[in-house]
Design an enzyme around this catalytic site. Structure first.
Site: not given
Length: 174
Positions: A99-101
């Site tokens: 994801g956006d991690e």
């Protein structure tokens, strides 16, 4: 009798790359990052050094994906990975967990403040807007930091502490 195995070797290399690296950004994936973290901690134990672990999450990424589309979200992730990577020295690792991690491993730290300095540099690189679909989009990131050995002496707990610190940063205004 000879046999050309170059095609098989290329295929094996491709499989190895897919198993260890994020396809979108080219960064190490979760599996490779956790392996590098364990290696960094083992080295730090031997040399009595510090390791910084930073957990990063892009703020409001879901909103960008929902309003501007997944292609623009992917472009944002690629540029974010470049900006984060530009703040690190050669021995550090930045990985995309999903994801956006993102995860940043900072081996051989002189002191805990060195991790804060890297975090400040990363925050500064997120100040300029991202260009998505010919629009300027401002995106920030929330960062949580954990330090070996003061916050934990094992990779699992250190990762949990960095993750918890990141959520605390989000709760305090991102």
């Amino acid at each position: 009798m000879g046999e050309d195995i170059s095609i098989r070797k290329r295929y094996e290399q491709q499989l190895l790359r897919q198993a260890n690296y994020d396809i979108l950004t080219g960064l190490p994936n979760r599996m490779l990052a956790l392996d590098r973290l364990k290696l960094a901690l083992a080295q730090a134990r031997r040399d009595e050094q510090l390791v910084g672990l930073m957990f990063l999450d892009l703020d409001n990424f879901k909103h960008i994906n929902d309003t501007m589309g997944h292609d623009n979200g992917d472009s944002l992730l690629i540029e974010a990975s470049r900006r984060i990577s530009s703040c690190l020295r050669g021995t550090s690792t930045v990985a995309r967990l999903g994801g956006d991690e993102f995860l940043v491993i900072l081996p051989s730290l002189a002191d805990p403040e060195s991790a804060e300095q890297v975090a400040d540099r990363i925050l500064q690189t997120f100040m300029p807007p991202f260009m998505l679909a010919n629009q300027e989009v401002f995106v920030s990131t929330s960062i949580g930091i954990a330090i070996y050995p003061s916050d934990s002496d094992n990779s699992t707990t250190l990762l949990q502490h960095a993750d918890a610190a990141m959520y605390q940063a989000k709760d305090k205004g991102k």
